[in-house]
Design a protein around this motif. Structure first.
Motif, PDB file in Angstrom:
ATOM      1  N   CYS A  93     -14.142  -9.965   7.174  1.00  0.00           N
ATOM      2  CA  CYS A  93     -13.743 -10.344   5.815  1.00  0.00           C
ATOM      3  C   CYS A  93     -13.388 -11.827   5.788  1.00  0.00           C
ATOM      4  O   CYS A  93     -13.310 -12.482   6.831  1.00  0.00           O
ATOM      5  CB  CYS A  93     -12.564  -9.485   5.359  1.00  0.00           C
ATOM      6  N   GLU A 118     -11.993 -10.058  13.075  1.00  0.00           N
ATOM      7  CA  GLU A 118     -11.910  -9.549  11.698  1.00  0.00           C
ATOM      8  C   GLU A 118     -12.439 -10.527  10.664  1.00  0.00           C
ATOM      9  O   GLU A 118     -12.568 -10.186   9.485  1.00  0.00           O
ATOM     10  CB  GLU A 118     -10.457  -9.216  11.347  1.00  0.00           C
ATOM     11  N   THR A 146      -3.605  -0.439   6.577  1.00  0.00           N
ATOM     12  CA  THR A 146      -2.744  -0.455   7.757  1.00  0.00           C
ATOM     13  C   THR A 146      -2.621  -1.886   8.248  1.00  0.00           C
ATOM     14  O   THR A 146      -3.494  -2.392   8.964  1.00  0.00           O
ATOM     15  CB  THR A 146      -3.317   0.432   8.879  1.00  0.00           C
ATOM     16  N   ASP A 195      -5.602  -6.177   8.077  1.00  0.00           N
ATOM     17  CA  ASP A 195      -5.623  -4.782   7.669  1.00  0.00           C
ATOM     18  C   ASP A 195      -6.590  -4.054   8.594  1.00  0.00           C
ATOM     19  O   ASP A 195      -7.806  -4.261   8.524  1.00  0.00           O
ATOM     20  CB  ASP A 195      -6.072  -4.674   6.214  1.00  0.00           C
ATOM     21  N   ASP A 196      -6.053  -3.234   9.476  1.00  0.00           N
ATOM     22  CA  ASP A 196      -6.890  -2.542  10.455  1.00  0.00           C
ATOM     23  C   ASP A 196      -7.841  -1.546   9.808  1.00  0.00           C
ATOM     24  O   ASP A 196      -8.800  -1.093  10.449  1.00  0.00           O
ATOM     25  CB  ASP A 196      -6.003  -1.809  11.470  1.00  0.00           C
ATOM     26  N   ALA A 197      -7.600  -1.221   8.550  1.00  0.00           N
ATOM     27  CA  ALA A 197      -8.465  -0.255   7.870  1.00  0.00           C
ATOM     28  C   ALA A 197      -9.769  -0.882   7.388  1.00  0.00           C
ATOM     29  O   ALA A 197     -10.705  -0.165   7.032  1.00  0.00           O
ATOM     30  CB  ALA A 197      -7.727   0.373   6.690  1.00  0.00           C
ATOM     31  N   ILE A 198      -9.843  -2.219   7.370  1.00  0.00           N
ATOM     32  CA  ILE A 198     -11.075  -2.886   6.959  1.00  0.00           C
ATOM     33  C   ILE A 198     -12.039  -2.881   8.136  1.00  0.00           C
ATOM     34  O   ILE A 198     -11.753  -3.439   9.193  1.00  0.00           O
ATOM     35  CB  ILE A 198     -10.799  -4.324   6.482  1.00  0.00           C
ATOM     36  N   GLY A 199     -13.176  -2.281   7.952  1.00  0.00           N
ATOM     37  CA  GLY A 199     -14.088  -2.092   9.071  1.00  0.00           C
ATOM     38  C   GLY A 199     -15.076  -3.211   9.283  1.00  0.00           C
ATOM     39  O   GLY A 199     -15.781  -3.232  10.296  1.00  0.00           O
ATOM     40  N   THR A 200     -15.172  -4.153   8.363  1.00  0.00           N
ATOM     41  CA  THR A 200     -16.133  -5.236   8.497  1.00  0.00           C
ATOM     42  C   THR A 200     -15.412  -6.580   8.436  1.00  0.00           C
ATOM     43  O   THR A 200     -14.266  -6.673   7.995  1.00  0.00           O
ATOM     44  CB  THR A 200     -17.175  -5.179   7.361  1.00  0.00           C
TER      45      THR A 200
END
Length: 240
Positions: free
Chosen positions: A31, A110, A2, A24-29
């Protein structure tokens, strides 16, 4: 996946700067973070779309505003290079703005601030090289059809990161002698560098909107594709 965009404002030398974060809002950690420096026109939709392409690889991207909020031009502008010219006339100020943009990238929630890199196009490629010259703590950088003249009296002694220089051999802005001089400069800095030179290719080869072959400026789909593939591999080597 996302992908989202959001404006990031920060103060710096000369005023307020308006960057665009693309993540990418789907990456939770956290980066790796990539600074993307635009060409002479400043930040624009084409840069945000390129940032989305980079973010889709798993990176957080900050499209860096180094001219200042509201300072943008277009190709139709008779003085399209005026903000770039201000930067070229004061490379110390330019260096300071680049480092402020890097700090803004590292401050994004992020981003892992210990893992960052930069990429840039035309004048933006010059920005990447000047970050290396300033000894910025980036893991590496990619310059696409950049400008290679070093800042007088401001070049550092070393850069521990890696550099990929994607270059059109027939670029009138960076002729062969300037390219060889850059290689010598980077070698003296102890940099892990590589130059990919594309034959029968001029300046602005990644820009689909450029078609002035009589001036040595034209889009090249082959060089665009090859330089992007080299970039994907280069970033994977930095952060894989």
């Amino acid at each position: 996946m996302t992908l989202s965009r959001r404006i990031v404002l920060n103060d710096g030398p000369g005023g307020l700067f308006e960057h665009m974060a693309v993540v990418d809002d789907a990456i939770g950690t956290a980066c790796p973070g990539i600074l993307l420096f635009p060409n002479v026109l400043g930040t624009k939709e084409a840069d945000f779309e390129k940032a989305e392409q980079v973010a889709a690889l798993g990176y957080a991207v900050l499209v860096a505003d180094v001219f200042g909020q509201g300072k943008r031009t277009t190709r139709a502008d008779p003085d399209a290079g005026r903000y770039m010219n201000e930067m070229n006339a004061d490379r110390a100020m330019m260096r300071d703005r680049l480092l402020v943009a890097h700090a803004a990238l590292k401050a994004l929630p992020e981003v892992d601030p210990a893992r960052t890199a930069a990429m840039g196009f035309c004048f933006g490629g010059k920005c990447v090289l000047d970050m290396a010259r300033a000894g910025a703590d980036i893991a590496g950088g990619v310059s696409y059809h950049g400008v290679y003249d070093p800042p007088e009296g401001l070049t550092g002694d070393s850069f521990t990161g890696k550099l990929l220089v994607a270059h059109g051999w027939d670029d009138p802005i960076a002729p062969p002698e300037a390219t060889v001089a850059l290689a010598r400069e980077l070698t003296a800095m102890g940099c892990d560098w590589q130059i990919h030179a594309y034959g029968h290719t001029g300046h602005a080869f990644t820009d689909e909107g450029v078609n002035m072959p009589e001036k040595g400026l034209a889009y090249s789909p082959d060089a665009d594709r090859r330089s992007w593939k080299a970039t994907v591999d280069f970033l994977a080597e930095l952060f894989g």
